[in-house]
Design an enzyme around this catalytic site. Structure first.
Site, short mmCIF file in Angstrom:
data_model
loop_
_atom_site.label_atom_id
_atom_site.label_comp_id
_atom_site.label_asym_id
_atom_site.label_seq_id
_atom_site.Cartn_x
_atom_site.Cartn_y
_atom_site.Cartn_z
N GLU A 1 0.87 -1.19 0.00
CA GLU A 1 0.00 0.00 0.00
C GLU A 1 0.90 1.22 0.00
OE1 GLU A 1 -1.33 -1.83 4.10
OE2 GLU A 1 -2.16 0.16 3.79
N TYR B 1 -7.82 4.81 -3.50
CA TYR B 1 -8.75 5.48 -2.61
C TYR B 1 -8.08 6.63 -1.88
CZ TYR B 1 -6.39 2.22 0.58
OH TYR B 1 -5.45 1.51 1.27
N ASP C 1 -7.13 8.24 1.61
CA ASP C 1 -6.95 7.81 2.99
C ASP C 1 -6.08 8.82 3.72
OD1 ASP C 1 -5.45 5.00 4.70
OD2 ASP C 1 -7.24 6.15 5.18
N GLU D 1 -4.19 6.88 -2.03
CA GLU D 1 -3.52 5.65 -1.66
C GLU D 1 -3.82 4.55 -2.68
OE1 GLU D 1 -3.49 4.72 2.43
OE2 GLU D 1 -2.97 2.61 2.15
N SER E 1 -3.39 0.47 -3.19
CA SER E 1 -3.05 -0.85 -2.65
C SER E 1 -3.00 -1.84 -3.80
CB SER E 1 -4.10 -1.31 -1.64
OG SER E 1 -3.98 -0.58 -0.45
N THR E 2 -1.88 -2.54 -3.93
CA THR E 2 -1.77 -3.51 -5.02
C THR E 2 -2.70 -4.69 -4.76
OG1 THR E 2 -0.09 -4.93 -4.01
CG2 THR E 2 0.70 -2.98 -5.20
N ASN F 1 2.30 -5.89 3.25
CA ASN F 1 1.40 -6.82 3.93
C ASN F 1 1.78 -8.24 3.56
OD1 ASN F 1 -0.89 -4.97 5.08
ND2 ASN F 1 -0.46 -4.25 3.01
N ARG G 1 -2.14 -11.52 9.01
CA ARG G 1 -1.55 -10.60 8.03
C ARG G 1 -0.60 -9.70 8.80
NH1 ARG G 1 -3.27 -5.15 6.06
NH2 ARG G 1 -5.06 -5.42 7.44
#
Lengths: 503, 62
Positions: A10, A94, A96, A101, A103-104, A160, A245
């Site tokens: 992210e 999105y 944030d 941001e 996120s893959t 992550n 995670r």
């Protein structure tokens, strides 16, 4: 036992809005993302990116991996009315915390993570171009892929990693800390000066990382203040009985694909070793937060870090030992839990990088961000006789991360890449094959109008008749092309898909 | 950097899943090319460095 790793990145981008009197970063971030979505819809040269709402039902960022929800923990700071898009490559794009941001989607190995990270960059670049057209002359939105504004504010690039739930969290804390403190020597993006109150460019003219100054705790749930080296957020977005995670907030944003690859690839191997109780060296820092900063502030890579047993070791020495243990681990236990067959290439590059850092770090100016940045700044200082305090050096530092291709300083330095823009361009539209991102992305491509909501671990469909249908996706490795590609073949509509899924 | 040649490093061990592609190497080290690059970068640098640096403020994120 080391489980198959699933990894995602992210990135919170810095955002600047020029040409308005009172710029607002939330507005700017929303404009940026909406410009991209509008362009996708208008040009129709790719399937419409669905303005699908995020299904927040399963979000619970306050659950702490240490086994409790802290009293007084703040509610999730998710602003549900803000732009929140899921892309056809399975990524989430999105707003944030006043940043755009990206996120893959979920990836199975380091190289794929690099590919989708670069794909995300291309989306951001296209967003800026689309915004420029929409906003008209005089206004411009500029995104920066860095983590620090030089004024005490930081925004993150997080990794992550899906892990086996059975691994004791205390083992993760102990050994991941060893890697996170010392891997800074190759993952750092470099920064002029320091953000620590009282410490300026005179004491720390240049440091290895953007983020080290902002970390104050060893372990904790926070992400926006009192940042911890090990973040305890326990929100797997998957079967919580099987998986954890690990949410890693302590890395830098990398412009260098090679550095991103090493960052992710080495950590995949380290986490597998921890799961299999095979991590070495089993050391502890006397003061991990202090060690984190000491490593970052030491461009010579030679400062000994004090260990709990009274001895000391440099970050280089510790990384060299981790690499040796990694080699032994891969040879005896294999690669299945360490990122797959790509782990061998990672190991070789890791070893080569450590050896080169030992010999002469500046040889890595075509691979590591902090080295490239330092080489550039040193060249400027020499040519123009600039002191470290000169604003031009800080400007170069920032502009290294400017995402506009024509203005990006990074773009001009010719660092090694793993993927070209054709490959990354495809990845900005097509999901990875081997994880549930495939199912998510393909549904969005084929049935955009039938998707009401999406999340990492579920999707909600509107078949045209009540009730809405929710499909759980609790296994990150299920929903891959090999599982579901044939389901989509000849599939007429969502009702058809759901029928096939059920049988 | 336009006259920089790209050559592939030897590919890593074959696999049945997508293996890590070999990074493209540059022929010359960054240090050798730096003088030329500085001139190029001069042209794209923000014109008023102090103003740019001062005005670059971000909200804290995660």
């Amino acid at each position: 036992m080391a489980s198959i790793k699933v990894v995602g990145l992210e990135t919170e981008y810095g955002i600047v809005h020029r040409g308005v009197d009172d710029p607002n970063p939330i507005t700017a971030s929303s404009l940026l993302i909406n410009a991209y979505l509008a362009r996708c819809e208008a040009t129709g040269r790719r399937p419409a990116t669905q303005r699908v709402s995020w299904d927040f039902e399963d979000e619970s960022p306050d659950i702490d991996a240490r086994g409790y929800t802290p009293v007084g923990a703040r509610p999730p700071e998710v602003e549900t009315h803000l732009v929140n898009a899921v892309l056809t490559n399975g990524a989430r794009y999105y707003v944030d915390h006043a940043h755009p941001e990206m996120s893959t989607p979920e990836c199975l190995d380091a190289a794929t993570a690099v590919l989708y990270d670069r794909a995300g960059e291309l989306v951001v670049i296209e967003s800026m171009q689309a915004a420029a057209e929409m906003l008209g002359s005089g206004q411009e939105l500029i995104a920066y892929k860095n983590n620090s504004d030089g004024k005490g504010n930081s925004y993150g690039t997080h990794e992550n990693y899906l892990m086996d739930r059975n691994t004791p969290f205390s083992d993760i804390v102990a050994h991941a800390t060893t890697h996170f403190v010392t891997r800074q020597i190759f993952i750092g993006a470099g920064k002029v000066g320091s953000e620590i109150p009282g410490i300026g460019v005179a004491e720390v003219p240049f440091q290895l990382t953007q983020r080290a100054d902002f970390f104050e705790e060893e372990v904790g749930l926070e992400t926006t203040l009192k940042r911890p080296i090990i973040n305890t957020r326990d929100e797997p977005h998957a079967d919580a009985q099987k998986y954890r995670r690990l949410h890693v907030i302590v890395g830098d944003a990398n412009m260098s694909q090679y550095a991103t690859w090493l960052k992710v690839g080495t950590t995949l191997i380290v986490l597998a070793m921890i799961e299999d109780d095979a991590f070495d060296p089993k050391i502890a820092f006397r003061a991990p937060v202090q060690a984190l900063r000491q490593v970052s502030h030491d461009v010579t890579l030679s400062r000994p870090l004090r260990l709990y047993d009274g001895t000391s070791a440099t970050a280089l020495e510790i990384q060299a030992e981790i690499v040796m243990a990694a080699e032994k681990y891969l040879e005896t236990r294999g690669v299945a839990g360490a990122g797959g067959n790509g782990a061998w290439a990672v190991l070789e590059a890791w070893r080569d990088t450590i050896e080169t850092l030992e010999r002469d770090p500046m040889e890595l100016s075509d691979r590591l961000d902090w080295v490239a940045k330092k080489a550039l700044l040193d060249a400027y200082r020499e040519r123009d006789n600039l002191p470290w305090a000169d604003a031009r050096l800080r400007a170069l530092d920032l502009q290294y991360h400017d995402m506009r291709p024509q203005r990006s300083v990074f773009n001009r330095l010719g660092l090694q890449t793993l993927f070209d823009d054709d490959q990354a361009g495809a990845a900005s539209v097509d999901p990875p094959d081997h994880t549930r991102a495939y199912f998510r992305g393909e549904c969005l491509k084929r049935f955009p109008d039938a998707i009401v909501a999406a999340n990492w671990d579920s999707m909600v469909f509107d078949t045209g008749e009540a009730p809405l249908r929710r499909v759980p996706m609790m296994e990150p490795t299920r929903g891959s092309a090999s599982h579901v590609a044939s389901l989509f073949d000849g599939c007429e509509d969502v009702r058809d898909l759901l029928t096939r899924l059920e049988s | 950097m336009s006259d920089q040649e790209q050559s592939s490093a030897p590919a890593p061990a074959k696999a049945d899943q997508a293996e890590a592609p070999a990074p493209t190497k540059s022929d010359s080290s960054l240090a050798d090319d730096l003088d030329g690059i500085l001139d190029e970068i001069d042209e794209v640098l923000e014109t008023n460095a102090e103003e740019f640096v001062k005005s670059y403020v971000q909200k804290g994120g995660e």
